[in-house]
Design a protein around this motif. Structure first.
Motif, short mmCIF file in Angstrom:
data_model
loop_
_atom_site.label_atom_id
_atom_site.label_comp_id
_atom_site.label_asym_id
_atom_site.label_seq_id
_atom_site.Cartn_x
_atom_site.Cartn_y
_atom_site.Cartn_z
N GLY A 132 0.84 -1.28 0.00
CA GLY A 132 -0.12 -0.07 0.02
C GLY A 132 0.82 1.09 -0.07
N PRO A 133 0.27 2.25 0.11
CA PRO A 133 0.73 3.86 -0.01
C PRO A 133 2.06 3.82 1.15
CG PRO A 133 -1.66 3.87 0.84
CD PRO A 133 -1.21 2.33 0.52
N LYS A 134 1.74 3.39 2.31
CA LYS A 134 2.89 3.47 3.40
C LYS A 134 4.19 2.84 2.91
CE LYS A 134 3.80 3.09 8.40
NZ LYS A 134 3.93 2.15 9.27
N THR A 135 4.09 1.70 2.30
CA THR A 135 5.29 1.07 1.69
C THR A 135 5.80 1.96 0.43
OG1 THR A 135 4.71 -1.05 2.42
CG2 THR A 135 6.12 -1.02 0.94
N LEU A 136 4.88 2.52 -0.41
CA LEU A 136 5.34 3.14 -1.74
C LEU A 136 6.06 4.17 -1.19
CD1 LEU A 136 5.00 3.03 -4.64
CD2 LEU A 136 3.20 4.34 -4.72
N LYS A 137 5.77 4.99 -0.14
CA LYS A 137 6.42 6.27 0.30
C LYS A 137 7.62 5.66 0.82
CE LYS A 137 5.27 10.36 3.23
NZ LYS A 137 5.75 9.99 4.46
N ALA A 138 7.89 4.87 1.38
CA ALA A 138 9.13 4.30 2.08
C ALA A 138 10.27 4.01 0.84
CB ALA A 138 8.82 3.41 2.96
N LEU A 139 9.60 3.44 -0.13
CA LEU A 139 10.39 3.00 -1.31
C LEU A 139 10.92 3.90 -1.85
CD1 LEU A 139 8.18 0.21 -3.04
CD2 LEU A 139 9.94 -0.21 -1.35
N GLU A 140 10.38 5.20 -1.99
CA GLU A 140 10.78 6.51 -2.67
C GLU A 140 11.69 7.06 -1.77
OE1 GLU A 140 7.42 8.89 -3.58
OE2 GLU A 140 8.51 10.05 -5.05
N GLU A 141 11.42 7.18 -0.25
CA GLU A 141 12.40 7.96 0.70
C GLU A 141 13.50 7.09 0.50
OE1 GLU A 141 8.86 9.60 3.30
OE2 GLU A 141 9.98 8.10 4.18
N HIS A 142 13.70 5.84 0.81
CA HIS A 142 14.81 5.04 1.14
C HIS A 142 15.65 4.58 0.11
CE1 HIS A 142 17.12 1.81 2.87
NE2 HIS A 142 16.21 0.74 2.32
N GLY A 143 14.68 4.36 -1.13
CA GLY A 143 15.49 3.82 -2.54
C GLY A 143 15.29 2.26 -2.30
N GLY A 144 14.04 1.80 -2.66
CA GLY A 144 13.81 0.43 -2.48
C GLY A 144 12.57 -0.11 -3.75
N VAL A 145 12.45 -1.38 -3.94
CA VAL A 145 11.52 -1.53 -4.69
C VAL A 145 10.72 -2.90 -4.31
CG1 VAL A 145 12.47 -1.21 -6.99
CG2 VAL A 145 12.94 -3.38 -5.91
N TYR A 146 9.20 -3.14 -4.81
CA TYR A 146 8.64 -4.34 -4.54
C TYR A 146 8.67 -4.99 -5.53
CZ TYR A 146 4.65 -7.26 -3.64
OH TYR A 146 3.96 -8.27 -3.22
N LEU A 147 8.89 -6.44 -5.48
CA LEU A 147 9.09 -7.33 -6.50
C LEU A 147 7.73 -8.25 -6.44
CD1 LEU A 147 12.65 -8.25 -6.29
CD2 LEU A 147 11.67 -6.48 -7.80
N ASN A 148 7.18 -8.47 -7.57
CA ASN A 148 5.99 -9.35 -7.49
C ASN A 148 6.35 -10.72 -8.05
OD1 ASN A 148 2.44 -8.48 -7.38
ND2 ASN A 148 3.32 -10.65 -7.84
N ALA A 149 6.30 -11.59 -7.40
CA ALA A 149 6.67 -13.06 -7.91
C ALA A 149 5.22 -13.85 -8.18
CB ALA A 149 7.37 -13.93 -6.85
N ILE A 150 5.31 -14.68 -8.77
CA ILE A 150 3.85 -15.62 -9.28
C ILE A 150 3.49 -16.38 -8.18
CG2 ILE A 150 2.87 -16.85 -11.14
CD1 ILE A 150 4.49 -14.27 -12.05
#
Ligand SMILES: O=C(O)C[C@H](O)C(=O)O
Ligand code: SF4
Length: 512
Positions: free
Chosen positions: A425-443
């Motif tokens: 969600g939005p909380k993680t998305l914001k942290a990815l931007e601030e910290h420099g991170g990605v979310y990877l979707n596996a199958i």
């Protein structure tokens, strides 16, 4: 052999077959979804991984998905058959199948968090008995995983629905609830899925009725004409939502809809929906009550799609990036939504218990997580002849459960990538931007496919949380996933949720 021994063996075979070999009608539905998908898309690639996984599970006689679900048995017996003996035989078979890694230990004490290790615990497995006048026993089994179970939903009519407005106490109100149920699941229950719907009853019997529908054949026709029409309508319209396989967008969102009805109280009007992932594992057998032997397997009608000679999907226009931890911030910031990553080297598993643990004040991680990849996964593990751990099944789990913790944990320990399924969600998305991170979707559900990418298990921490929840140190090769949330504020999940809501809202007008 004595009746009881035969019965245990028959039940062991039922459990193994259900966990490892997808029924024919489900295979045909997946095949049709694959044919409807456009080549080169993420959805087509995902379906390709899914069908490869189905073949591997059958060949390895290993779980299709690592979450082998909550075993629910429905048993029909002639009058005079000892049901207590059957219950005991089910428990023996379940424990044996768990010992042989055909099932993941999934029975967790709700107060202490302790995993029994056997799939036997308070109230589990669920076994329901009914008597009938046939002269044989029928035992049905469904293994329904936790991720799709979490997407079940119950509506109390009349109600207001996002996108659709008021749903009243009539067939059209029911229609709206069911459409909404598919939309709210998005890709999180490992779409493309199947739904069972129960109209009426009270809260508990309504859900039971919904789950019962999941034992119907995918290609049967509802004998009640109105419901037959509604079932067809729901599948057709749901497939215009563009949620697609894994929520990646695409043509296949729902593969089947089965609706049952029962009476209700004057004051209550429930519509209960049981969502099942593509890994739709249910099977049934008939048993001779004299010998305990299997006399018939259900769901054998029609063609068996083997998925053995399928052409491989290519990554299409998607950029393919090789990743090896530790990953730098610069490298992570160069990744964009839609990129396909192939990971080689180290990754650590961490799911609900680990996140809850790591967020604790002053708690140190058992290993240095700086630049590392955390995989939301609760694997099926076994020991080999040399007492070393081997991975038997290891697909991703639903990531959204870690939403309250994820961003803070990434920052606290310097983690650069988290991988799971269904998005965050939005909380993680914001942290990815601030910290420099990605979310990877596996199958989701591709547990054999991913187990094969895991070349060794190099250690484990926090085993006190049980096998699915421990932190496993894995060494992987060519482990493929898609960037669905990046460090630039983009989330494929948020985009698909929004565009599918627009599609849902096109069905606000009365139809029935
Ligand atoms: O518990 C799991 O491994 C996965 C779960 O079924 C899920 O879909 O999140
Ligand atoms: S991970 Fe996906 S396929 Fe497996 S049980 Fe959960 S919802 Fe089903």
């Amino acid at each position: 052999m004595a009746y009881l021994q035969n019965l245990e063996k028959s039940l062991y075979n039922l459990v193994t077959e259900t966990s490892t070999n997808l029924p024919k009608d489900v295979r045909r539905a997946i095949k049709a979804a694959k044919e409807a998908e456009n080549a080169g898309t993420r959805a087509a690639m995902s379906l390709d991984t899914i069908t490869t996984n189905i073949v591997m599970a059958e060949d390895n006689v290993s779980p299709i998905c690592q979450d082998t679900g909550l075993p629910t048995f429905k048993v029909y017996t002639p009058v005079g058959v000892n049901q207590i003996e059957i219950r005991k035989a089910i428990e023996t078979a379940i424990a044996a199948a768990t010992g042989d890694a055909k099932l993941r230990p999934n029975s967790v004490d709700s107060l202490t968090g302790k995993n029994s290790g056997t799939n036997i615990g308070a109230g589990l497995p669920v076994v329901k008995f009914e008597q009938w006048e046939n002269d044989y026993i029928t035992i049905k089994l469904i293994l329904k995983g936790g991720g799709c179970e979490n997407k079940n939903i119950q509506y109390s009519l009349p109600t207001e629905l996002e996108g659709l407005g008021r749903a009243g106490r009539d067939l059209d109100g029911i229609r709206k609830c069911i459409l909404h149920s598919v939309w709210q699941a998005q890709g999180q229950g490992c779409s493309a899925g199947f739904i069972g719907v129960g109209i009426g009853g009270d809260r508990s019997s309504g859900y039971d009725l919904a789950k019962e529908q999941l034992f119907r054949h995918v290609d049967d026709v509802n004998p009640i004409e109105d419901l037959a029409k509604l079932e067809q309508y729901i599948v057709e319209k749901s497939n215009t939502f563009g949620v697609g396989t894994m929520g990646f967008g695409g043509e296949a969102t729902l593969l089947g809809c089965k609706i049952g009805v029962m009476d209700r109280l004057p004051a209550s009007f429930f519509v209960s929906v049981a969502y099942n992932c593509w890994a739709y594992r249910r099977m049934a057998i008939d048993i001779n009550p004299e010998t305990g032997e299997i006399i018939n397997w259900h769901y054998q009608e029609g063609e068996k799609i083997t998925f053995r000679d399928e052409e491989k999907e290519e990554a299409g226009d998607n950029k393919v990036v090789e990743l090896t931890a530790p990953i730098s911030e610069e490298q992570i910031r160069s990744l964009k939504v839609g990129d396909v990553v192939k990971i080689t080297g180290r990754m650590y598993t961490g799911r609900d218990a680990i996140h809850h643990h790591l967020i604790g004040e002053g708690v140190e991680a058992p290993v240095d997580l700086n630049g590392q990849i955390i995989y939301h996964c609760g694997p099926v593990m076994a020991k080999d002849e040399n007492d070393n751990w081997v991975v038997k099944a290891a697909g991703p789990t639903t990531s959204i459960r870690e939403e309250p913790y994820q961003g803070d944990i990434m920052k606290k320990f310097g983690i650069r990538a988290v991988m799971g399924k269904g998005g965050m969600g939005p909380k993680t998305l914001k942290a990815l931007e601030e910290h420099g991170g990605v979310y990877l979707n596996a199958i989701g559900g591709a547990a054999q496919y991913y187990a094969d990418c895991i070349k060794s298990v190099d250690g484990v921490d926090l085993m006190e949380f049980g096998i699915p929840e421990a932190m496993w140190h894995l060494s992987v090769e060519g482990f493929t996933a898609v960037v669905t949330m990046d460090s630039h504020g983009n989330s494929l999940h948020a985009d698909v949720e929004k565009s599918s809501l627009d599609k849902l809202a096109q069905h606000a007008e009365r139809v029935f």
